[in-house]
Design an enzyme around this catalytic site. Structure first.
Site, mmCIF file in Angstrom:
data_model
loop_
_atom_site.group_PDB
_atom_site.id
_atom_site.type_symbol
_atom_site.label_atom_id
_atom_site.label_comp_id
_atom_site.label_asym_id
_atom_site.label_seq_id
_atom_site.Cartn_x
_atom_site.Cartn_y
_atom_site.Cartn_z
ATOM 1 N N SER A 119 -10.103 31.474 42.866
ATOM 2 C CA SER A 119 -8.766 30.895 42.670
ATOM 3 C C SER A 119 -8.114 31.399 41.398
ATOM 4 O O SER A 119 -8.788 31.693 40.411
ATOM 5 C CB SER A 119 -8.927 29.375 42.574
ATOM 6 O OG SER A 119 -7.728 28.778 42.144
ATOM 7 N N TYR A 143 -12.076 21.962 38.530
ATOM 8 C CA TYR A 143 -11.951 22.780 39.748
ATOM 9 C C TYR A 143 -11.975 24.267 39.391
ATOM 10 O O TYR A 143 -12.760 25.050 39.943
ATOM 11 C CB TYR A 143 -10.650 22.424 40.504
ATOM 12 C CG TYR A 143 -10.350 23.439 41.578
ATOM 13 C CD1 TYR A 143 -11.135 23.517 42.718
ATOM 14 C CD2 TYR A 143 -9.313 24.370 41.412
ATOM 15 C CE1 TYR A 143 -10.895 24.478 43.686
ATOM 16 C CE2 TYR A 143 -9.064 25.334 42.372
ATOM 17 C CZ TYR A 143 -9.862 25.384 43.502
ATOM 18 O OH TYR A 143 -9.627 26.356 44.444
ATOM 19 N N LYS A 147 -14.874 27.409 40.106
ATOM 20 C CA LYS A 147 -14.600 28.704 40.748
ATOM 21 C C LYS A 147 -15.030 29.858 39.839
ATOM 22 O O LYS A 147 -15.543 30.878 40.318
ATOM 23 C CB LYS A 147 -13.119 28.808 41.110
ATOM 24 C CG LYS A 147 -12.739 27.910 42.272
ATOM 25 C CD LYS A 147 -13.447 28.358 43.563
ATOM 26 C CE LYS A 147 -13.187 27.463 44.741
ATOM 27 N NZ LYS A 147 -13.866 27.920 45.969
HETATM 28 C C1 WQD Z 1 3.326 24.429 42.621
HETATM 29 C C2 WQD Z 1 4.504 24.217 41.692
HETATM 30 C C3 WQD Z 1 4.329 22.259 40.319
HETATM 31 C C4 WQD Z 1 4.527 19.353 43.530
HETATM 32 C C5 WQD Z 1 -2.589 24.565 42.744
HETATM 33 C C6 WQD Z 1 -3.897 24.620 42.052
HETATM 34 C C7 WQD Z 1 -4.402 26.017 42.078
HETATM 35 C C8 WQD Z 1 -4.418 26.597 43.474
HETATM 36 C C9 WQD Z 1 -3.100 26.441 44.130
HETATM 37 C C10 WQD Z 1 -6.442 26.375 44.770
HETATM 38 C C11 WQD Z 1 4.089 23.761 40.299
HETATM 39 C C12 WQD Z 1 5.477 22.160 41.272
HETATM 40 C C13 WQD Z 1 4.492 20.534 42.809
HETATM 41 C C14 WQD Z 1 5.676 18.528 43.445
HETATM 42 C C15 WQD Z 1 6.652 20.091 41.914
HETATM 43 N N1 WQD Z 1 -5.350 25.916 44.329
HETATM 44 N N2 WQD Z 1 5.532 20.890 42.004
HETATM 45 N N3 WQD Z 1 6.706 18.929 42.632
HETATM 46 O O1 WQD Z 1 -0.483 23.605 40.724
HETATM 47 O O2 WQD Z 1 0.580 25.866 41.129
HETATM 48 O O3 WQD Z 1 -1.641 25.357 42.034
HETATM 49 O O4 WQD Z 1 -2.695 25.074 44.063
HETATM 50 O O5 WQD Z 1 -7.069 27.308 44.393
HETATM 51 O O6 WQD Z 1 -5.656 25.989 41.553
HETATM 52 O O7 WQD Z 1 -3.740 24.197 40.724
HETATM 53 O O8 WQD Z 1 0.276 24.278 43.066
HETATM 54 O O9 WQD Z 1 1.566 23.329 44.900
HETATM 55 O O10 WQD Z 1 0.630 21.756 43.131
HETATM 56 O O11 WQD Z 1 2.502 23.276 42.564
HETATM 57 O O12 WQD Z 1 7.617 20.402 41.191
HETATM 58 O O13 WQD Z 1 5.786 17.445 44.063
HETATM 59 O O14 WQD Z 1 5.298 23.157 42.221
HETATM 60 O O15 WQD Z 1 4.667 21.741 39.062
HETATM 61 O O16 WQD Z 1 4.946 24.370 39.401
HETATM 62 P P1 WQD Z 1 -0.282 24.747 41.613
HETATM 63 P P2 WQD Z 1 1.206 23.088 43.479
#
Ligand code: WQD
Length: 321
Positions: A119, A143, A147
């Site tokens: 990841s 997490y 990884k």
């Molecule tokens: C994306 C963007 C949020 C929800 C995660 C894991 C990472 C990987 C992928 C597995 C961010 C913003 C989100 C919401 C928002 N997983 N957001 N409102 O955090 O980039 O990555 O998934 O390997 O390890 O950390 O993904 O989809 O949570 O967020 O504004 O209701 O959307 O702040 O910028 P993230 P996400």
């Protein structure tokens, strides 16, 4: 030949399993069915097991022999960042002990091709435009730690045995290759936006004062069907003798802000997705975008589906439900 896919009943694992099957490869599904759906893997034989349990290596050994398994794609893992902070022992047990058990079974069975689902969470908060695989990894949650430790374990196993392996660092995976394999867990941005839009309530945008062009966080969204293809490339690469690298980013190489995603999804839905700005979420890097130079030059892989296609496929799947 047969490839065992752990986590095959999951969102990403099922895309990988079906793509392998389309390529004429037999698939052995391995899944504990704690989060996966049986409907995604009806056509494959299934070994239902929690890989962290002591009996896992023995059960896998028997299954590998019975199905003549030649390679393993290992995706089975826990992947909720917040939950990993609350339950670190569970995450280390599932993600690291589970991996060790799979590698043990492989070694005992002489199965020597391995693709590991890693990841971008291994990087933590890198302050660079494009993150390359040589970037120092400093994960900021259990997490991401599991990884990274997993990658180290895989690398150590390649040095102590005949194992050939690559780790694929996934960026933000979204979309669906076929509606019946869609992500049914509402944990990431695209599914959350879709659900809020369906409920008619505004979706939260976590912070609009980041040092990015529109103030919202920038990520690298990669279509799950493209990601699945990267696994097939990785398996082919493992057949070659001149393997210079073992870790690859899997992303599109382009950044999209939260508002870019909101706009693309609005286009796909044909209606405005309402949003409300909320405070920053702890631990969010302002920008996390992959350098895809290595995977493109070594594996000949690049993403072919853009953010609009990701959103269109997600909308289509939601409407089919
Ligand atoms: C994306 C963007 C949020 C929800 C995660 C894991 C990472 C990987 C992928 C597995 C961010 C913003 C989100 C919401 C928002 N997983 N957001 N409102 O955090 O980039 O990555 O998934 O390997 O390890 O950390 O993904 O989809 O949570 O967020 O504004 O209701 O959307 O702040 O910028 P993230 P996400």
């Amino acid at each position: 030949m047969t490839v065992a896919v752990t986590g095959a009943a999951g969102y990403i694992g099922s895309h990988v399993a079906h793509l392998l099957a389309e390529a004429g490869i037999h698939v052995l599904a391995v899944d504990d069915m704690s989060a996966g759906l049986g409907s995604r893997i009806e056509q494959f034989p299934l070994v239902e097991i929690d890989l962290a349990r002591d009996e896992a290596p023995g059960v896998l050994r028997a299954a590998f022999a019975q199905h003549q398994v030649r390679a393993v794609v290992h995706l089975a893992a826990r992947k909720a960042v917040g939950e990993s902070v609350e339950q670190p022992m569970r995450y280390y047990s599932q993600n690291v002990t589970g991996l060790a058990n799979v590698l043990t079974a492989m070694q005992q069975s002489g199965v020597d091709r391995f693709v590991f689902s890693s990841s971008a969470a291994t990087y933590g908060m890198p302050d660079v435009d494009l993150v390359s695989e040589d970037q120092r990894c400093e994960p900021i949650n259990p997490y991401g730690e599991t990884k990274l430790v997993g990658e180290w374990l895989v690398r150590a196993a390649t040095r102590s045995s005949d194992l050939r392996a690559v780790s694929l660092r996934y960026f933000n995976v979204a979309g669906t290759g076929r509606p019946e394999l869609a992500d049914t867990v509402v944990a990431n941005l695209v599914p959350i936006l879709l659900q809020r839009a369906a409920e008619g309530v505004p979706a939260a945008v976590f912070g609009d004062d980041y040092p990015t062009p529109d103030g919202t966080c920038v990520r690298d969204y990669v279509h799950v069907a493209d990601l699945a293809e990267a696994h097939v490339r990785a398996l082919t690469y493992l057949e070659r003798d001149d393997r210079p690298h073992d870790v690859f980013n899997v992303g599109s190489g382009t950044g999209a802000s939260v508002m870019d995603v909101v706009e693309a999804l609005s286009r796909a839905l044909g209606q405005e997705v309402a949003t409300v700005v909320e405070p920053r979420r702890a631990g969010d890097p302002p920008r996390l975008v992959a350098s895809v130079e290595r995977i493109s030059s070594v594996l000949g892989w690049h993403a072919t589906r853009d953010l609009d296609e990701i959103c269109r496929s997600a909308v289509e799947a939601a409407r089919a439900r």
